[in-house]
Design a protein around this motif. Structure first.
Motif, PDB file in Angstrom:
ATOM      1  N   VAL A  34       0.836  -1.202   0.000  1.00 58.71           N
ATOM      2  CA  VAL A  34       0.000   0.000   0.000  1.00 58.71           C
ATOM      3  C   VAL A  34       0.871   1.253   0.000  1.00 58.71           C
ATOM      4  O   VAL A  34       1.882   1.353   0.693  1.00 58.71           O
ATOM      5  N   TYR A  35       0.471   2.217  -0.836  1.00 61.37           N
ATOM      6  CA  TYR A  35       1.155   3.520  -0.948  1.00 61.37           C
ATOM      7  C   TYR A  35       0.028   4.529  -1.050  1.00 61.37           C
ATOM      8  O   TYR A  35      -0.490   4.785  -2.136  1.00 61.37           O
ATOM      9  N   ALA A  36      -0.385   5.067   0.090  1.00 62.21           N
ATOM     10  CA  ALA A  36      -1.702   5.694   0.173  1.00 62.21           C
ATOM     11  C   ALA A  36      -1.655   7.113   0.729  1.00 62.21           C
ATOM     12  O   ALA A  36      -0.738   7.496   1.459  1.00 62.21           O
ATOM     13  N   GLY A  45      -6.305   2.645  -9.689  1.00 65.61           N
ATOM     14  CA  GLY A  45      -6.203   2.945  -8.267  1.00 65.61           C
ATOM     15  C   GLY A  45      -7.497   2.605  -7.563  1.00 65.61           C
ATOM     16  O   GLY A  45      -8.517   2.321  -8.194  1.00 65.61           O
ATOM     17  N   ILE A  46      -7.462   2.650  -6.236  1.00 66.66           N
ATOM     18  CA  ILE A  46      -8.626   2.324  -5.416  1.00 66.66           C
ATOM     19  C   ILE A  46      -8.893   3.468  -4.453  1.00 66.66           C
ATOM     20  O   ILE A  46      -7.976   3.933  -3.772  1.00 66.66           O
ATOM     21  N   SER A  47     -10.128   3.928  -4.398  1.00 62.84           N
ATOM     22  CA  SER A  47     -10.540   4.943  -3.442  1.00 62.84           C
ATOM     23  C   SER A  47     -11.452   4.281  -2.412  1.00 62.84           C
ATOM     24  O   SER A  47     -12.499   3.737  -2.760  1.00 62.84           O
ATOM     25  N   HIS A 107      -3.740   3.734  -3.239  1.00 61.56           N
ATOM     26  CA  HIS A 107      -5.013   3.855  -2.527  1.00 61.56           C
ATOM     27  C   HIS A 107      -5.239   5.279  -2.030  1.00 61.56           C
ATOM     28  O   HIS A 107      -4.300   5.951  -1.595  1.00 61.56           O
ATOM     29  N   ILE A 108      -6.483   5.703  -2.106  1.00 57.99           N
ATOM     30  CA  ILE A 108      -6.953   6.867  -1.372  1.00 57.99           C
ATOM     31  C   ILE A 108      -7.878   6.333  -0.288  1.00 57.99           C
ATOM     32  O   ILE A 108      -8.837   5.612  -0.585  1.00 57.99           O
ATOM     33  N   ARG A 130     -10.309  14.222  -4.078  1.00 52.19           N
ATOM     34  CA  ARG A 130      -9.578  13.228  -3.287  1.00 52.19           C
ATOM     35  C   ARG A 130      -9.275  11.984  -4.115  1.00 52.19           C
ATOM     36  O   ARG A 130      -8.125  11.548  -4.210  1.00 52.19           O
ATOM     37  N   SER A 131     -10.314  11.409  -4.705  1.00 52.50           N
ATOM     38  CA  SER A 131     -10.125  10.161  -5.452  1.00 52.50           C
ATOM     39  C   SER A 131      -9.230  10.372  -6.661  1.00 52.50           C
ATOM     40  O   SER A 131      -8.590   9.431  -7.142  1.00 52.50           O
TER      41      SER A 131
END
Length: 542
Positions: free
Chosen positions: A218-220, A315-317, A288-289, A304-305
């Motif tokens: 994860v790099y969020a 990517g995943i929000s 990830h956000i 944000r997303s």
């Protein structure tokens, strides 16, 4: 990128103003930067292009991108102008000759008022992330800056969404602009998956940790609502062993630059940030956000997303909500035109399995330096001679995965489903406060802080013990939470009241969002609720 394919030819072939609607991370800087660089006169030292951006981070990012594009153009000078840096140095850079100036509105207005920069003869004016600039309260600054620019300039407006404030700028300062929309208007990026987890409010931080642990790589960016909460969550993550740090408005520019340098170098696993601080962050590999809390304005979710799924990547929000906030997921779905998937929070067993298998994969894929190890093989073999293959594997995995095994050995299930909640037997009601979030049109421009605004509200209401929670003072408005039963009284109490000659406007934060979209929709009458509250208060005094 699609926005570049449509915008660059238009800007090179036509002389018309432009409104381009496209999500963040879709290559907008190159879309306007390449045509401007193509048309710029590097032989002249005068300022020919002004690019306005909402934040220091975006200002610096645009400057760096333009310098890379212009690295073979010889004597071309591009100067960033933003708050928090030495203004004397910036004035000297502009005075030495800057064909392109990239600026934040506040610092740009400062230089204009000092008469240290001349934009009276610019050919290009770019408003990048125009919706964010308006949301941050720069409307008056933009009006003042634009009023000093020439009539014959070409105006380019880039925005992720198209609120009415952006439309007003287009109507006031642009001449029959061409509109180019990439994707649906106000829609979310197609490269981003949207997920939400439902938990009890008290389990929000535990859910954040479990989500982070379930994704080993994860790099969020973790979004919080207030500066205080941002710092608290970052401190808690650091204490629990994560590579994390905070980014918010109370940090100095040097501190912000240091945090962002570490994040871009992937020395940080998670960056915990407020909406304002994270605007302009352009890191293409964010996986990830994580919305620790939803924003007060739904449109901010789009921004944000947009920090993930950039430059064509996926990517995943993620949104963490409690039972009372689930309805807002449906509002956001309608806003961005993208569905949300409800996902169950992983169990402790699932987290341990994911992390340990990831460790095994790392061990398997590690490149072995045979030549370097050969000299030490006899000593290593002697030390490990009594261990079997199974014992060796168990020891390596236990050594590396000890934290997860200890943390999640007896972990409880954090998931909450709406159906289960409805089917639960009714419990005896316990008196407790139900908080709602209000917004007031007073903020930093009125010299308010969290403490002084709290005092102002309690003094005006004559309720010194009134519980006010989660204060957030922004540039031109502030948010706070208050008992839902008291809220109608507070709203009614401030009707027709003024502060320094200006009418005080206070309302529910969510209702204000709906009123902005549907201005003709009448406000619900709150007098019945107010009268009930006042009667209850009088009864208590007796």
């Amino acid at each position: 990128m699609p926005v570049q394919a449509r915008v660059i030819p238009f800007l090179l072939q036509e002389e018309q103003d432009l409104i381009a609607l496209a999500q963040t991370g879709t290559g907008k800087t190159a879309a306007f930067g390449i045509p401007i660089l193509q048309r710029i006169n590097s032989a002249s030292a005068k300022t020919q292009a002004l690019i306005l951006a909402p934040t220091r981070e975006l200002c610096v990012q645009i400057t760096e991108d333009l310098k890379r594009l212009a690295r073979h153009m010889g004597r071309l000078t591009i100067v960033p102008i933003y708050g928090g840096a030495n203004i004397v140095t910036q004035i000297k850079q502009v005075a030495a000759g800057a064909q392109i100036v990239v600026a934040t509105p506040g610092r740009m207005l400062d230089l204009l008022s000092r008469r240290k920069i001349d934009v009276s003869a610019i050919d290009w004016l770019v408003l990048d992330e125009a919706d964010e600039m308006l949301d941050m309260g720069f409307k008056e600054d933009l009006d003042a800056i634009l009023s000093g620019t020439p009539e014959g300039k070409r105006v380019l407006l880039f925005s992720a969404t198209m609120p009415r404030g952006v439309e007003a700028i287009a109507d006031g300062y642009m001449k029959t602009p061409k509109a180019i929309t990439i994707g649906a208007k106000n829609a979310g990026a197609e490269t981003v998956q949207h997920q939400y987890y439902v938990v009890h409010a008290k389990d929000r931080y535990a859910a954040l940790r479990r989500i982070a642990d379930y994704y080993p790589g994860v790099y969020a960016i973790v979004f919080c609502r207030t500066r205080q909460e941002t710092q608290e969550i970052a401190d808690a993550l650091i204490k629990d062993g994560y590579n994390a740090d905070a980014l918010h408005g109370e940090l100095s520019q040097t501190q912000r630059d240091h945090v962002m340098k570490r994040f871009r170098a992937r020395q940080l696993q998670m960056l915990v940030a407020t909406d304002v601080a994270a605007r302009g962050i352009d890191v293409s590999s964010v996986t990830h956000i994580i919305n620790y809390n939803l924003p007060d304005d739904i449109e901010n979710y789009t921004h944000r997303s947009g920090r993930t799924g950039r430059a064509g990547r996926s990517g995943i929000s993620v949104v963490i909500v409690n039972l009372k906030e689930v309805y807002r997921i449906r509002q956001i779905e309608r806003q961005i035109g993208r569905p949300f998937e409800q996902v169950r929070i992983p169990t402790g067993w699932e987290v341990c399995e994911k992390q340990l298998l990831h460790l095994v994969d790392r061990i398997r894929d590690t490149e072995v330096c045979y030549d370097a190890l050969d000299a030490f093989r006899p000593a290593i073999d002697e030390r490990l001679r009594e261990l079997s293959k199974e014992d060796l594997i168990r020891r390596i995995v236990s050594m590396e995965g000890k934290r997860f095994l200890n943390d999640y050995r007896n972990a409880v299930d954090l998931n909450v489903t709406l159906k289960q909640e409805k089917d639960k037997p009714r419990e005896k009601k316990v008196a407790r406060l139900t908080m709602v979030r209000l917004v007031i049109n007073l903020g930093q421009v009125d010299r308010f802080t969290d403490r002084s605004l709290r005092t102002f509200l309690t003094d005006r209401l004559n309720l010194p013990t009134l519980p006010i929670d989660r204060m957030e003072v922004t540039r031109n408005r502030s948010f706070f939470e208050i008992d839902a039963q008291v809220a109608p009284f507070v709203i009614a109490k401030f009707e027709r009241k003024k502060f320094q000659g200006r009418s005080i406007l206070i309302d529910y934060a969510d209702r204000r969002e709906q009123q902005r979209k549907n201005p003709e929709r009448p406000r619900r009458d709150s007098f019945k609720a107010t009268n009930a509250f006042m009667a209850k208060k009088r009864k208590g005094k007796k």
